[in-house]
Structures are given as C-alpha cells and as structure tokens.
Scaffold this motif. Structure first.
Motif, PDB file in Angstrom:
ATOM      1  N   LYS A 158       0.830  -1.202   0.000  1.00  0.00           N
ATOM      2  CA  LYS A 158       0.000   0.000   0.000  1.00  0.00           C
ATOM      3  C   LYS A 158       0.863   1.250   0.000  1.00  0.00           C
ATOM      4  O   LYS A 158       1.966   1.250   0.511  1.00  0.00           O
ATOM      5  N   SER A 159       0.308   2.293  -0.593  1.00  0.00           N
ATOM      6  CA  SER A 159       0.957   3.595  -0.577  1.00  0.00           C
ATOM      7  C   SER A 159       0.506   4.327   0.679  1.00  0.00           C
ATOM      8  O   SER A 159      -0.541   4.035   1.234  1.00  0.00           O
ATOM      9  N   ALA A 172       0.096   8.274   2.537  1.00  0.00           N
ATOM     10  CA  ALA A 172       0.086   9.729   2.414  1.00  0.00           C
ATOM     11  C   ALA A 172       0.244  10.310   3.819  1.00  0.00           C
ATOM     12  O   ALA A 172      -0.572  10.054   4.701  1.00  0.00           O
ATOM     13  N   ARG A 174       0.035  13.591   5.787  1.00  0.00           N
ATOM     14  CA  ARG A 174      -0.637  14.860   5.514  1.00  0.00           C
ATOM     15  C   ARG A 174      -0.261  15.955   6.512  1.00  0.00           C
ATOM     16  O   ARG A 174       0.056  15.682   7.662  1.00  0.00           O
ATOM     17  N   ASP A 234       1.784  17.704   1.879  1.00  0.00           N
ATOM     18  CA  ASP A 234       1.367  16.306   1.966  1.00  0.00           C
ATOM     19  C   ASP A 234       2.413  15.505   1.209  1.00  0.00           C
ATOM     20  O   ASP A 234       2.810  15.878   0.101  1.00  0.00           O
ATOM     21  N   TYR A 245       3.213  11.926  -0.417  1.00  0.00           N
ATOM     22  CA  TYR A 245       2.681  10.652  -0.889  1.00  0.00           C
ATOM     23  C   TYR A 245       3.865   9.731  -1.165  1.00  0.00           C
ATOM     24  O   TYR A 245       4.728  10.053  -1.972  1.00  0.00           O
ATOM     25  N   PRO A 282      -3.524  15.760  -5.541  1.00  0.00           N
ATOM     26  CA  PRO A 282      -3.724  14.369  -5.137  1.00  0.00           C
ATOM     27  C   PRO A 282      -3.915  13.428  -6.327  1.00  0.00           C
ATOM     28  O   PRO A 282      -3.403  12.309  -6.319  1.00  0.00           O
ATOM     29  N   ALA A 336      -0.501  12.861  -7.759  1.00  0.00           N
ATOM     30  CA  ALA A 336       0.268  11.958  -6.892  1.00  0.00           C
ATOM     31  C   ALA A 336      -0.194  10.516  -7.050  1.00  0.00           C
ATOM     32  O   ALA A 336       0.625   9.605  -7.190  1.00  0.00           O
ATOM     33  N   GLU A 337      -1.486  10.299  -7.040  1.00  0.00           N
ATOM     34  CA  GLU A 337      -2.014   8.939  -7.167  1.00  0.00           C
ATOM     35  C   GLU A 337      -1.647   8.320  -8.510  1.00  0.00           C
ATOM     36  O   GLU A 337      -1.483   7.111  -8.618  1.00  0.00           O
ATOM     37  N   LEU A 396       2.254   7.275  -8.054  1.00  0.00           N
ATOM     38  CA  LEU A 396       2.609   6.279  -7.040  1.00  0.00           C
ATOM     39  C   LEU A 396       2.834   4.878  -7.598  1.00  0.00           C
ATOM     40  O   LEU A 396       3.795   4.218  -7.219  1.00  0.00           O
ATOM     41  N   ALA A 439       7.652   9.157  -5.360  1.00  0.00           N
ATOM     42  CA  ALA A 439       7.056   9.867  -4.232  1.00  0.00           C
ATOM     43  C   ALA A 439       6.691  11.279  -4.696  1.00  0.00           C
ATOM     44  O   ALA A 439       7.346  11.832  -5.590  1.00  0.00           O
TER      45      ALA A 439
END
Length: 114
Positions: free
Chosen positions: A30-31, A33, A35, A54, A56, A87, A90-91, A94, A99
């Motif tokens: 799993k990634s 985050a 924050r 944030d 990630y 976000p 970033a997603e 990932l 990062a």
C-alpha cells in the motif's frame, strides 16, 4: 530519425525506443500519504495549514524513491485543496514508484511578497 511529416521515399522507419516498465509493487503493498507536514514555523497561526505539505510515498521498495515536488500555481490566490489536482497527480505517479510532495503556500492578497 525523426521526420516532420512523412519520411522521405525509401527511408527506413526508425526503431521505436521504449523504456522498460517500472517494477510493480508487491501484491498487497500500500501507498501512504503523510498529511499536513509543516515545512516552516507558520507566520499566521489561524492559517497554519497553508504552510504544510502532503507527502505521498509509494509502497516500500529496496531503493529510495525519486521525489516530485508539486506546487499548484493557482495565480497564488487559489488553493489546490479546492480542485484536487495535486492528489490526482500523486495517485497517478505512485504506481510507478515515485514519491510526490504537494506543497501548500500562503495565498495572496493576504500574504504579500516581501
């Protein structure tokens, strides 16, 4: 070779160069985050979140991941928190093992350039 338009008659097509796909994270990895990490002492306690980021992080790997720092422009007056571009960016990175740091900043006109 690259051609503007069609290649000349009789020219051989250039072989397509591709980078190898990055190694996929282990199944079930799993990634994470992290924050609202403060990057400086806030100048305005009421808007302290404006000076946070944030982070990630991709799933754990043997090597440290490369880092992309994303600062949403927004004309220095609009926050990315309203749009969610950072976000989503970033997603998208990932799974490739990159990062991403999403940096917030104080907004104009309340915060003026020194």
């Amino acid at each position: 070779m690259y051609y503007f338009g069609a290649p000349p008659a009789g020219a051989a097509a250039a072989p397509e160069k591709r980078k190898p796909a990055p190694a996929a994270p282990a199944a079930g990895a799993k990634s994470a985050a992290l924050r609202d990490i403060p990057y400086t002492k806030p100048s305005d306690a009421k808007n302290a979140r404006r000076q946070t980021l944030d982070l990630y992080m991709p799933a754990k790997r043997a090597q440290k991941p490369p880092l992309v720092v994303f600062i949403h422009g927004g004309f220095w007056t609009l926050s990315d928190d309203e749009y969610g571009i950072g976000p989503a960016f970033a997603e998208g990175l990932l799974p490739t093992g990159v990062a991403v740091a999403l940096v917030r900043y104080r907004l104009a006109p309340a915060a003026v350039h020194p």
